[in-house]
Motif scaffolding. Sequence first.
Motif, PDB file in Angstrom:
ATOM      1  N   VAL A  87      -1.119 -12.113  -8.527  1.00  0.00           N
ATOM      2  CA  VAL A  87      -0.182 -12.331  -9.101  1.00  0.00           C
ATOM      3  C   VAL A  87       0.594 -11.126  -9.346  1.00  0.00           C
ATOM      4  O   VAL A  87       1.822 -10.876  -8.903  1.00  0.00           O
ATOM      5  N   VAL A  88      -0.113  -9.848  -9.391  1.00  0.00           N
ATOM      6  CA  VAL A  88       0.577  -8.637  -9.526  1.00  0.00           C
ATOM      7  C   VAL A  88       1.072  -8.222  -8.139  1.00  0.00           C
ATOM      8  O   VAL A  88       2.230  -7.790  -8.091  1.00  0.00           O
ATOM      9  N   THR A  89       0.379  -8.566  -6.958  1.00  0.00           N
ATOM     10  CA  THR A  89       0.622  -8.116  -5.807  1.00  0.00           C
ATOM     11  C   THR A  89       1.747  -8.948  -5.361  1.00  0.00           C
ATOM     12  O   THR A  89       2.580  -8.502  -4.384  1.00  0.00           O
ATOM     13  N   ILE A  90       1.773 -10.234  -5.648  1.00  0.00           N
ATOM     14  CA  ILE A  90       3.091 -11.152  -4.994  1.00  0.00           C
ATOM     15  C   ILE A  90       4.179 -10.697  -5.668  1.00  0.00           C
ATOM     16  O   ILE A  90       5.188 -10.816  -5.209  1.00  0.00           O
ATOM     17  N   SER A  91       3.847 -10.133  -7.041  1.00  0.00           N
ATOM     18  CA  SER A  91       5.258  -9.694  -7.736  1.00  0.00           C
ATOM     19  C   SER A  91       6.094  -8.659  -6.815  1.00  0.00           C
ATOM     20  O   SER A  91       7.306  -8.633  -6.625  1.00  0.00           O
ATOM     21  N   GLY A  92       5.134  -7.591  -6.382  1.00  0.00           N
ATOM     22  CA  GLY A  92       5.800  -6.623  -5.632  1.00  0.00           C
ATOM     23  C   GLY A  92       6.130  -6.839  -4.300  1.00  0.00           C
ATOM     24  O   GLY A  92       7.319  -6.312  -3.894  1.00  0.00           O
ATOM     25  N   TYR A  93       5.432  -7.822  -3.565  1.00  0.00           N
ATOM     26  CA  TYR A  93       5.699  -8.333  -2.487  1.00  0.00           C
ATOM     27  C   TYR A  93       7.241  -8.902  -2.294  1.00  0.00           C
ATOM     28  O   TYR A  93       7.986  -8.755  -1.575  1.00  0.00           O
ATOM     29  N   PHE A  94       7.510  -9.702  -3.357  1.00  0.00           N
ATOM     30  CA  PHE A  94       8.413 -10.539  -3.664  1.00  0.00           C
ATOM     31  C   PHE A  94       9.797  -9.670  -3.839  1.00  0.00           C
ATOM     32  O   PHE A  94      10.745  -9.779  -3.297  1.00  0.00           O
ATOM     33  N   LEU A  95       9.458  -8.582  -4.944  1.00  0.00           N
ATOM     34  CA  LEU A  95      10.692  -7.818  -5.256  1.00  0.00           C
ATOM     35  C   LEU A  95      10.962  -6.934  -4.017  1.00  0.00           C
ATOM     36  O   LEU A  95      12.164  -6.669  -3.671  1.00  0.00           O
ATOM     37  N   HIS A  96      10.034  -6.488  -3.024  1.00  0.00           N
ATOM     38  CA  HIS A  96      10.389  -5.593  -1.976  1.00  0.00           C
ATOM     39  C   HIS A  96      11.350  -6.674  -0.988  1.00  0.00           C
ATOM     40  O   HIS A  96      12.165  -6.037  -0.567  1.00  0.00           O
ATOM     41  N   ASP A  97      11.269  -7.650  -0.979  1.00  0.00           N
ATOM     42  CA  ASP A  97      11.825  -8.756  -0.212  1.00  0.00           C
ATOM     43  C   ASP A  97      13.617  -8.683  -0.456  1.00  0.00           C
ATOM     44  O   ASP A  97      14.279  -8.486   0.304  1.00  0.00           O
ATOM     45  N   LEU A  98      13.449  -8.661  -1.880  1.00  0.00           N
ATOM     46  CA  LEU A  98      14.926  -8.689  -2.391  1.00  0.00           C
ATOM     47  C   LEU A  98      15.731  -7.396  -2.206  1.00  0.00           C
ATOM     48  O   LEU A  98      16.647  -7.316  -1.837  1.00  0.00           O
ATOM     49  N   VAL A  99      14.888  -6.442  -2.401  1.00  0.00           N
ATOM     50  CA  VAL A  99      15.374  -5.016  -2.212  1.00  0.00           C
ATOM     51  C   VAL A  99      15.841  -4.683  -1.040  1.00  0.00           C
ATOM     52  O   VAL A  99      16.803  -4.137  -0.711  1.00  0.00           O
ATOM     53  N   HIS A 100      14.574  -5.106  -0.097  1.00  0.00           N
ATOM     54  CA  HIS A 100      15.107  -4.786   1.313  1.00  0.00           C
ATOM     55  C   HIS A 100      16.102  -5.443   1.913  1.00  0.00           C
ATOM     56  O   HIS A 100      16.996  -4.635   2.628  1.00  0.00           O
ATOM     57  N   HIS A 101      16.392  -6.513   1.421  1.00  0.00           N
ATOM     58  CA  HIS A 101      17.578  -7.293   2.131  1.00  0.00           C
ATOM     59  C   HIS A 101      18.868  -6.768   1.651  1.00  0.00           C
ATOM     60  O   HIS A 101      19.818  -6.802   2.182  1.00  0.00           O
ATOM     61  N   LEU A 102      18.890  -6.217   0.223  1.00  0.00           N
ATOM     62  CA  LEU A 102      20.187  -5.557  -0.271  1.00  0.00           C
ATOM     63  C   LEU A 102      20.391  -4.309   0.649  1.00  0.00           C
ATOM     64  O   LEU A 102      21.471  -4.074   0.897  1.00  0.00           O
ATOM     65  N   HIS A 103      19.299  -3.694   1.220  1.00  0.00           N
ATOM     66  CA  HIS A 103      19.439  -2.535   1.976  1.00  0.00           C
ATOM     67  C   HIS A 103      20.046  -2.950   3.164  1.00  0.00           C
ATOM     68  O   HIS A 103      20.960  -2.377   3.827  1.00  0.00           O
ATOM     69  N   ASP A 104      19.502  -3.960   3.771  1.00  0.00           N
ATOM     70  CA  ASP A 104      20.094  -4.599   4.841  1.00  0.00           C
ATOM     71  C   ASP A 104      21.431  -4.870   5.044  1.00  0.00           C
ATOM     72  O   ASP A 104      22.218  -4.835   6.299  1.00  0.00           O
ATOM     73  N   ILE A 105      22.013  -5.266   4.023  1.00  0.00           N
ATOM     74  CA  ILE A 105      23.463  -5.524   3.766  1.00  0.00           C
ATOM     75  C   ILE A 105      24.163  -4.627   3.333  1.00  0.00           C
ATOM     76  O   ILE A 105      25.511  -4.803   2.877  1.00  0.00           O
ATOM     77  N   ASP A 106      23.524  -3.363   3.024  1.00  0.00           N
ATOM     78  CA  ASP A 106      24.432  -2.097   2.549  1.00  0.00           C
ATOM     79  C   ASP A 106      24.851  -2.444   1.056  1.00  0.00           C
ATOM     80  O   ASP A 106      26.308  -2.333   0.677  1.00  0.00           O
ATOM     81  N   ALA A 107      24.264  -3.313   0.349  1.00  0.00           N
ATOM     82  CA  ALA A 107      24.623  -3.620  -1.193  1.00  0.00           C
ATOM     83  C   ALA A 107      24.096  -2.855  -2.289  1.00  0.00           C
ATOM     84  O   ALA A 107      23.132  -3.085  -3.000  1.00  0.00           O
ATOM     85  N   ASP A 149       0.739  -1.459  -0.057  1.00  0.00           N
ATOM     86  CA  ASP A 149      -0.011  -0.002  -0.042  1.00  0.00           C
ATOM     87  C   ASP A 149       0.854   1.240   0.103  1.00  0.00           C
ATOM     88  O   ASP A 149       0.353   2.333  -0.394  1.00  0.00           O
ATOM     89  N   ARG A 150       1.950   1.240   0.413  1.00  0.00           N
ATOM     90  CA  ARG A 150       2.817   2.355   0.472  1.00  0.00           C
ATOM     91  C   ARG A 150       4.254   2.008   0.509  1.00  0.00           C
ATOM     92  O   ARG A 150       4.803   0.776   0.752  1.00  0.00           O
ATOM     93  N   PRO A 151       5.222   2.669  -0.108  1.00  0.00           N
ATOM     94  CA  PRO A 151       6.784   2.581  -0.215  1.00  0.00           C
ATOM     95  C   PRO A 151       7.175   2.363   1.219  1.00  0.00           C
ATOM     96  O   PRO A 151       6.708   2.939   2.190  1.00  0.00           O
ATOM     97  N   CYS A 152       8.187   1.674   1.324  1.00  0.00           N
ATOM     98  CA  CYS A 152       8.909   0.982   2.377  1.00  0.00           C
ATOM     99  C   CYS A 152       9.811   2.457   2.755  1.00  0.00           C
ATOM    100  O   CYS A 152      10.776   2.868   1.909  1.00  0.00           O
ATOM    101  N   PRO A 153       9.759   2.867   4.058  1.00  0.00           N
ATOM    102  CA  PRO A 153      10.562   3.969   4.456  1.00  0.00           C
ATOM    103  C   PRO A 153      11.917   3.596   4.620  1.00  0.00           C
ATOM    104  O   PRO A 153      12.828   4.391   4.690  1.00  0.00           O
ATOM    105  N   GLU A 154      12.235   2.187   4.886  1.00  0.00           N
ATOM    106  CA  GLU A 154      13.614   1.936   4.897  1.00  0.00           C
ATOM    107  C   GLU A 154      14.587   1.568   3.637  1.00  0.00           C
ATOM    108  O   GLU A 154      15.581   2.128   3.495  1.00  0.00           O
ATOM    109  N   CYS A 155      13.851   0.777   2.978  1.00  0.00           N
ATOM    110  CA  CYS A 155      14.531   0.599   1.384  1.00  0.00           C
ATOM    111  C   CYS A 155      14.182   1.458   0.179  1.00  0.00           C
ATOM    112  O   CYS A 155      14.569   1.551  -0.495  1.00  0.00           O
TER     113      CYS A 155
END
Length: 172
Positions: free
Chosen positions: A152-172, A15-21
Amino acid sequence: MAIIPDDKDWTWVLDRPCPECNFSASKATPATAATMVPALLPRWEAALQRAGAEERSDPGKWSVLEYGAHVRDVFEVFTSRLELMLREDNPTFANWDQDQAALDGNYEALDPAEVAADLTQNGLDAAAAFGAVTPEQWDRRGRRSNGSEFTVVTISGYFLHDLVHHLHDIDA
């Protein structure tokens, strides 16, 4: 020190952008996933080649290696969920406890090079699966074991957030 399990319900990122990543999952589609995943893979590969990738910077936080093993498995889980949504009407996904998976898979003792290779292959497989989705399939539904519903659309965004957020978590 054991990792504190993440029991947050992250579906709010739909529903809204992640404030962390700063990722905006609501703008993603299966086509976005198909192109974005391969573009993210080199960042994961580079992170897993870092000296000390297996060391935790904080005893209560996963190491780069553990995050990489998690993402390797995220690719498999979401590819399976996508395929289930396309094959069945409104399926319920099997529960996946990411923290238990880390313990069962002994993430902290894995070889970073092997994790990088498997992560890359699983990522390419996920990208291909999302890339094969037609616009007519975007509204197909599936449900998590806790009742959260996805298309299928929302799971695409949820999935991508996980990948991007974890890159943020590891400073990559």
